[in-house]
Design an enzyme around this catalytic site. Sequence first.
Site, PDB file in Angstrom:
ATOM      1  N   LYS A  44       0.835  -1.215   0.000  1.00 11.02           N
ATOM      2  CA  LYS A  44       0.000   0.000   0.000  1.00 11.02           C
ATOM      3  C   LYS A  44       0.865   1.258   0.000  1.00 11.02           C
ATOM      4  CE  LYS A  44      -3.408  -0.096   3.141  1.00 11.02           C
ATOM      5  NZ  LYS A  44      -4.105  -0.449   4.386  1.00 11.02           N
ATOM      6  N   LYS A  46       2.768   2.204   2.540  1.00 11.90           N
ATOM      7  CA  LYS A  46       2.768   2.784   3.889  1.00 11.90           C
ATOM      8  C   LYS A  46       3.922   2.199   4.705  1.00 11.90           C
ATOM      9  CE  LYS A  46      -1.994   4.118   4.697  1.00 11.90           C
ATOM     10  NZ  LYS A  46      -3.038   4.181   5.725  1.00 11.90           N
TER      11      LYS A  46
HETATM   12  N1  C2G Z   1     -10.133   7.309   8.905  1.00  9.91           N
HETATM   13  C1  C2G Z   1     -11.069   8.282   9.245  1.00  9.91           C
HETATM   14  N2  C2G Z   1     -10.642   9.514   9.624  1.00  9.91           N
HETATM   15  C2  C2G Z   1      -9.311   9.792   9.689  1.00  9.91           C
HETATM   16  C3  C2G Z   1      -8.360   8.806   9.356  1.00  9.91           C
HETATM   17  C4  C2G Z   1      -8.799   7.553   8.963  1.00  9.91           C
HETATM   18  O1  C2G Z   1     -12.296   8.038   9.197  1.00  9.91           O
HETATM   19  N3  C2G Z   1      -8.925  11.033  10.077  1.00  9.91           N
HETATM   20  C5  C2G Z   1     -10.636   6.006   8.486  1.00  9.91           C
HETATM   21  C6  C2G Z   1     -10.236   5.658   7.051  1.00  9.91           C
HETATM   22  O2  C2G Z   1     -11.135   6.260   6.127  1.00  9.91           O
HETATM   23  C7  C2G Z   1     -10.344   4.138   7.064  1.00  9.91           C
HETATM   24  C8  C2G Z   1      -9.963   3.780   8.520  1.00  9.91           C
HETATM   25  O3  C2G Z   1     -10.071   4.985   9.288  1.00  9.91           O
HETATM   26  O4  C2G Z   1     -11.689   3.743   6.829  1.00  9.91           O
HETATM   27  C9  C2G Z   1      -8.545   3.251   8.621  1.00  9.91           C
HETATM   28  O5  C2G Z   1      -7.691   4.212   8.023  1.00  9.91           O
HETATM   29  P1  C2G Z   1      -6.255   3.694   7.507  1.00  9.91           P
HETATM   30  O6  C2G Z   1      -5.596   2.966   8.588  1.00  9.91           O
HETATM   31  O7  C2G Z   1      -5.591   4.846   6.820  1.00  9.91           O
HETATM   32  O8  C2G Z   1      -6.713   2.609   6.428  1.00  9.91           O
HETATM   33  P2  C2G Z   1      -6.417   2.558   4.868  1.00  9.91           P
HETATM   34  O9  C2G Z   1      -4.969   2.657   4.607  1.00  9.91           O
HETATM   35  O10 C2G Z   1      -7.337   3.509   4.235  1.00  9.91           O
HETATM   36  O11 C2G Z   1      -6.794   1.018   4.576  1.00  9.91           O
HETATM   37  O12 C2G Z   1      -8.183  -2.376   1.635  1.00  9.91           O
HETATM   38  C10 C2G Z   1      -8.558  -1.188   2.288  1.00  9.91           C
HETATM   39  C11 C2G Z   1      -7.387  -0.577   3.013  1.00  9.91           C
HETATM   40  O13 C2G Z   1      -6.745  -1.539   3.829  1.00  9.91           O
HETATM   41  C12 C2G Z   1      -7.864   0.611   3.836  1.00  9.91           C
END
Ligand code: C2G
Length: 151
Positions: A44, A46
């Site tokens: 991803k 990250k």
């Molecule tokens: N999130 C949120 N508000 C934020 C940060 C994150 O609502 N300020 C939500 C994201 O939209 C996501 C969840 O928290 O639904 C987890 O965020 P991440 O850990 O950044 O996940 P991500 O990398 O988007 O992984 O296959 C799908 C991916 O694995 C999603």
Amino acid sequence: MTTIVTYGTFDLFHVGHVRLLKRLKALGDRLVVGLSSDEFNEVKGKQVVIPYEDRREILLACRYVDAVFEENCWDQKRGDLIREHADIFAIGDDWAGKFDELEDIAKVIYLPRTKDISTTELKTVLSYLNKEKVVEIKNVVNNLTSLVEHL
Ligand code: C2G
């Protein structure tokens, strides 16, 4: 029993994550999280700070989360939703439209993200703190060195 499935990295667990999980749980009875593995986070793009096992422990300690499984690739979602008997697939709206193809097996919902907080921002703040601390320590060392020279 309404089951919701979501996915994420949840690194440096913060209020944006908590608020999303709280809203997801409010959609039903059982919330299951597909937690991105450390290896999948590399895919991803990250660089995670907190390793998978600790991120999993933190999520399981969250009152809104009922179960966690490992997310290892982009295309495991369909199988996961079927295995978990998911009624709802939900995720933050930064993914809006990306998972609509799952509509044939679960209701797909995109929820608004929490503004002004993100793991990336937290990492930036931490890196600044670290730099400031290094400068502070160097100043102390320099002051001590000049003191010693005058003894
Ligand atoms: N999130 C949120 N508000 C934020 C940060 C994150 O609502 N300020 C939500 C994201 O939209 C996501 C969840 O928290 O639904 C987890 O965020 P991440 O850990 O950044 O996940 P991500 O990398 O988007 O992984 O296959 C799908 C991916 O694995 C999603």
